[in-house]
Design an enzyme around this catalytic site. Structure first.
Site, mmCIF file in Angstrom:
data_model
loop_
_atom_site.group_PDB
_atom_site.id
_atom_site.type_symbol
_atom_site.label_atom_id
_atom_site.label_comp_id
_atom_site.label_asym_id
_atom_site.label_seq_id
_atom_site.Cartn_x
_atom_site.Cartn_y
_atom_site.Cartn_z
ATOM 1 N N ASP A 133 1.603 4.728 6.660
ATOM 2 C CA ASP A 133 0.765 3.581 6.277
ATOM 3 C C ASP A 133 0.906 2.430 7.263
ATOM 4 O O ASP A 133 0.572 1.286 6.943
ATOM 5 C CB ASP A 133 1.154 3.084 4.883
ATOM 6 C CG ASP A 133 0.498 3.902 3.781
ATOM 7 O OD1 ASP A 133 -0.245 4.838 4.098
ATOM 8 O OD2 ASP A 133 0.740 3.607 2.588
ATOM 9 N N ASP A 286 9.249 5.640 -8.610
ATOM 10 C CA ASP A 286 10.161 6.771 -8.763
ATOM 11 C C ASP A 286 10.773 6.816 -10.162
ATOM 12 O O ASP A 286 10.826 7.856 -10.811
ATOM 13 C CB ASP A 286 11.260 6.713 -7.698
ATOM 14 C CG ASP A 286 11.838 5.310 -7.512
ATOM 15 O OD1 ASP A 286 11.530 4.425 -8.333
ATOM 16 O OD2 ASP A 286 12.592 5.102 -6.549
#
Length: 530
Positions: A133, A286
């Site tokens: 990214d 996560d």
């Protein structure tokens, strides 16, 4: 002499000697009706939270001691030798996807790519996916060239670059899983850009998932390549060793649940999709995934004897941003998922209690609140007021026990125990603030600042000569006003207690004030000028 300097003047009825007398008069008027009741309530609340944290630490100590004495850690119960022999004999290896998310990782991008491409696994059964990214065009080109270099060596490596950062890391991982070449993959491994797995990583993790259909996640622990770089990294190592060596091990051994660490773990893709996939509603995607998968009945296992090398943040600025994200995200996730967890019928009451009370409330909220508000605000305030006795059991013995239980996980750093206590109290200010932001969904709740990596392990020697001629940072780059304010408050309390107190709390207050000043003037960790 001290009495002459600090003794409060007797009020002179009918006379005013200026602003100081007005302040003293106002203080006497609000002291009993407002300050004392407020401090008493705060002391009761903080004392209760201290006991909760103490009991949780003792419980985990008992569990981990039992596990060690019986030599029956959960991951040792699996019989994997037969699975490994069958894989080698039949060559029926499953298709594995390895994702490496990164963002402007110019210093470390080669570390993870080269380590992952060097893992032992059939090349036709391994897909390496670099999710870049990066917004810096130079870094983007370097990462793509590195992928092309490994592709020319026969590695099935894919370079994926998005034109936006929607969803940050969760968005990149989600989009990576949507690629057509991922459909045949059974498992997905995630490594952040500074993580360097050993060549046998897959052979030591995938067999767990092959032999247990109800297992969703296999998590390895972290090993820090730059732990000895500075005092900041040594203190981080102490905290994280406790997290992996105790918290993760206890969660794995008792409830088959713990928070996914976002990297160095292997997921069963079926379980990942069953849990709803990656979501970007908080900054701890996560942990979000792990909780949802657990509520669907999936189990996790933590492998304590398998470690993956990585880098700790060595600058105070990077560490503060990281701790904001790690404290704000869990509190916000707790707010969003409380009802979902409480109403879930697929898991036992004990597991729901473990997730809501132990995992979220005590470790992610109470621990930050009690560390800052009790040890840095309430105790100093009680020293000033002196009409409220501080019970030594709560103010001294409980924190001492908690500290010892934490420090045992890193015996090589036991001599740094005092520094660790003082630094953790400094950081608790930022963690408590971030926790409040997460609970209230206030400003900065979704702030995502990637933790800077400096590639310290590879460049430490090379930078030795450069550091001698490095430009000295300006004083304005180092100043942290919140730390300086807290240091001034604690210093005043220390002087007051030295003069009027009887319990010698000024020893702790002087040390804690010094720690806040050291952090406030930027003398923590390495320093990289802006």
């Amino acid at each position: 002499m001290r009495d002459l300097i600090f003794k409060e003047p007797e009020p002179d009825i009918g006379a005013s000697n200026g602003i100081a007398d007005d302040i003293m008069l106002a203080w006497r008027q609000i002291r009993k009706p407002l300050v004392l009741p407020f401090l008493q309530i705060a002391l009761i609340l903080c004392g209760s939270m201290s006991v909760m944290l103490f009991l949780e630490r003792v419980y985990m100590a008992i569990v981990i001691l039992s596990v060690k004495l019986l030599r029956k850690k959960r991951y040792t119960k699996y019989k994997l030798d037969a699975v490994r022999r069958e894989l080698e004999a039949t060559k029926n290896y499953p298709m594995v996807l390895v994702q490496i998310p990164m963002y402007n990782e110019k210093e470390v991008y080669k570390l993870s790519i080269s380590a992952v491409c060097g893992m032992h696994w059939p090349s036709d059964k391994l897909v390496v996916q670099v999710l870049d990214d990066s917004t810096d065009p130079v870094t983007r080109d370097l990462v793509e060239l590195e992928c092309q270099r490994w592709a020319s060596k026969g590695v099935n490596i894919k370079y994926e670059n998005r034109h936006n950062r929607n969803g940050y890391k969760a968005g990149a991982l989600r989009e990576g899983l949507s690629k057509s070449y991922v459909r045949d993959c059974q498992f997905v491994v995630i490594f952040d850009a500074d993580f360097q797995p050993e060549p046998d990583y897959l052979m030591r993790t995938i067999p767990y998932l092959l032999s247990n259909d109800d297992l969703a996640l296999v998590q390895a622990r972290w090993r820090f390549v730059n732990a000895d770089e500075c005092l900041l990294t040594r203190l981080q190592e102490m905290s994280l060793d406790y997290h992996f060596g105790v918290e993760q091990e206890v969660g794995s051994s008792t409830c088959s649940f713990f928070g996914f660490n976002g990297t160095a773990g292997v997921w069963r893709i079926q379980a990942l999709h069953d849990a709803g996939g990656w979501k970007d509603r908080t900054t701890v995607e996560d942990m979000d995934l792990a909780v949802r998968a657990s509520l669907r009945g999936w189990k996790f296992v933590f492998i304590g004897d398998l470690s993956v090398k990585n880098e700790l943040p060595s600058t105070f600025k990077a560490y503060r941003y990281q701790q904001h994200r790690w404290s704000c995200g869990p509190a916000n996730l707790f707010r969003k998922m409380f009802k979902e967890i409480a109403n879930c019928e697929r898991v036992s009451i004990w597991k729901k209690f473990h997730v809501l009370y132990a995992f979220f409330f005590v470790r992610k909220i109470v621990a930050h609140f009690v560390t800052f508000f009790f040890y840095c605000v309430v105790i100093p305030a009680c020293v000033l007021v002196q009409d409220i006795p501080l019970p030594k059991f709560v103010a001294v013995y409980i924190p001492a026990t908690i500290t010892i239980l934490n420090a045992i996980s890193t015996p090589r750093s036991i001599h740094l125990l005092i520094f660790w206590i003082l630094f953790e109290n400094v950081m608790s200010m930022h963690r408590a603030k971030a926790t409040i932001i997460g609970l209230l969904e206030a400003n900065r709740v979704n702030e995502w600042v990637v933790t800077d990596k400096l590639g310290s392990a590879l460049k430490q020697k090379a930078n030795t000569t450069k550091s001698k001629t490095k430009k000295r940072p300006q004083i304005g780059d180092r100043i942290h006003l919140l730390e300086i304010f807290m240091g001034s408050f604690l210093l005043y309390c220390a002087i007051y207690d030295y003069t009027f107190g009887h319990d010698h709390f000024y020893i702790y207050l002087f040390l804690q004030a010094s720690a806040f000043f050291i952090a406030g003037f930027g003398y923590v960790g390495t320093f990289v000028p802006s």
